[in-house]
Every structure is written in structure tokens, then in C-alpha cells.
Design an enzyme around this catalytic site. Structure first.
Site, short mmCIF file in Angstrom:
data_model
loop_
_atom_site.label_atom_id
_atom_site.label_comp_id
_atom_site.label_asym_id
_atom_site.label_seq_id
_atom_site.Cartn_x
_atom_site.Cartn_y
_atom_site.Cartn_z
N CYS A 1 0.83 -1.20 0.00
CA CYS A 1 0.00 0.00 0.00
C CYS A 1 0.87 1.27 0.00
O CYS A 1 1.45 1.61 -1.02
CB CYS A 1 -0.97 -0.03 1.17
N GLU B 1 -1.24 -8.76 4.01
CA GLU B 1 -0.90 -9.17 5.37
C GLU B 1 -2.15 -9.56 6.16
O GLU B 1 -2.08 -10.36 7.10
CB GLU B 1 -0.14 -8.06 6.10
N HIS C 1 -3.69 -5.17 0.67
CA HIS C 1 -3.17 -5.56 1.99
C HIS C 1 -3.13 -7.08 2.16
O HIS C 1 -3.99 -7.67 2.82
CB HIS C 1 -4.03 -4.92 3.08
#
Length: 230
Positions: A110, A211, A209
Site C-alpha cells: 500500500c 498481510e 493488503h
């Protein structure tokens, strides 16, 4: 030994126990957990613009998400919706420049992708609704926008993502010009969602994202590249 991956952090007021609004170097645990699940050892890096010597102890670098990068990095003035942390910009740009010089594997998430773009001579749209006419990339506070991305055949990100091309975004800025990087993924509205440097061992930026789902495809690729330092 597990490859050591440095994760950039940022300083924000935080509250826990009896402590209130204490300036704290932090990053969501999902980043560290994603590195651990992928077989790496996560090390958190507080902002520090003194030098990049810490890279000598690292096998890879993860540029985490967060607030907007400063438009001064790409020769523009801040718009009314832009919120910056200049001290973080300075520290991360120092690390990134040195990591690229050492050909250290780098993954930008990001904001991290946007920093990669700025370092490569590119630029950003500062507020996507003004450009795209919608807010699907950041639909509501703490709500991810979901897209099916299109990836360039033969690119690193296409090989990693395979047939599962759904991505989860939360950003109001986006790439206008990728600079020296190559755009290898786009959302359905055409906005760049992935950039790469095909001339380097591992330099990848994603606007979403991974993660959050602890995506082993992307973090595993970073850890694998970090485990094969030249």
C-alpha cells in the site's frame, strides 16, 4: 536460520494498560505474523533517518502501509485530503535507497508501494475520488474495498497470484505515473495495483493488503528471495 525481514513502523499515539496516548512505534501484528507464517523472522524498524546501517543485519525489507507519503517526494504540493508523516518518509526513503543499492529483496504494501513509485521517479493521484469518481478503493473507515485484479501474463505477481485474483484495498491515493517501475496489475477501473522492477532480484509493490490474510504467496516469495542473498 530464518531470513530476517525488517518491517518499517510508524510513530502514533497508543493506549494500553494505564498509559494513554503515548507516542509509540507500531505496526499491525498482521505484518509480523505474515512473515513468521512464511518462514521468516520479523524485526520492527522504528523511523530513523540517521543511517541505513541496519540493512547489514537484514535479509529483506518490508515497507508497510500507513498514512500518505509526502507529495514533495514527487514534486507536488499537498492537496486538501493528504495527511503526511515527513519523518517516516525520510527514514523509509533512506532505507529503501540503500536496500535498492544492495539489491536487497523489497516488498512494498500500500503506502510502501507508493514509496517505491516515488523513489523510482513516479507520481501519485492524491485523492482517487477526484480522479475516478468513486470510493471503491476505500469504501468506508476500516472497510476494505474488494476487487478482482488483472495481472500481466508472465509477471512475477501473476505467477504468485495464480487464479485467485481477488484483492482487498484501503487507500485514497494511487499511482499516476510508475516512473521506472513496470505496472503489472490493475483493478477493474484501470488503477495500478501492482508494480515491479524486472531488472532487480526482487522488488515488488502491491496496493492492497495481503498481510490481513497472511498471504503466503507474496510473503513467501519475499522470504524465499531473502533466503538466497547473493
Amino acid at each position: 536460520m530464518r531470513p530476517i525481514i525488517g518491517i518499517t513502523t510508524y510513530v502514533m499515539p497508543a493506549t494500553w494498560g494505564v498509559w494513554r496516548d503515548l507516542p509509540t512505534a507500531l505496526v499491525p501484528q498482521d505484518y509480523a505474523a505474515a512473515i513468521t507464517v512464511a518462514g521468516g523472522r520479523a524485526v520492527l524498524l522504528p523511523p530513523d533517518d540517521t543511517d541505513a546501517d541496519v540493512l547489514r543485519a537484514l535479509d529483506g525489507l518490508l515497507l508497510s502501509g500507513g498514512p500518505d507519503i509526502s507529495p514533495r517526494l514527487y514534486g507536488a504540493e499537498p492537496g486538501p485530503h493528504t495527511v503526511t508523516h515527513p519523518e517516516r518518509d525520510d527514514a523509509e526513503l533512506l532505507l529503501l535507497t540503500a536496500a535498492l543499492d544492495r539489491d536487497l529483496p523489497v516488498l512494498g504494501v500500500c503506502r510502501g508501494m507508493q514509496l517505491l513509485v516515488a523513489a523510482a521517479g513516479g507520481s501519485l493521484h492524491q485523492h482517487l475520488p477526484d480522479v475516478l469518481g468513486h470510493e471503491k478503493h476505500r469504501p468506508a473507515p476500516a472497510v476494505y474495498g474488494e476487487h478482482d485484479a488483472v495481472f500481466t501474463p508472465g509477471s512475477r505477481i501473476a505467477g504468485l497470484m495464480g487464479e485467485d485474483v481477488t484483492i482487498n484495498c484501503f487507500h485514497h491515493q494511487g499511482v499516476a505515473d510508475p516512473g521506472k517501475l513496470t505496472v503489472t496489475g490493475r483493478a477493474e477501473d484501470g488503477l495500478p495495483e501492482a508494480v515491479e522492477d524486472p531488472d532487480r532480484r526482487f522488488v515488488l509493490g502491491v496496493q492492497w493488503h495481503p498481510e490481513v490474510s497472511r498471504d503466503r504467496r507474496l510473503f513467501g516469495a519475499l522470504v524465499a528471495a531473502a533466503g538466497h542473498r547473493s
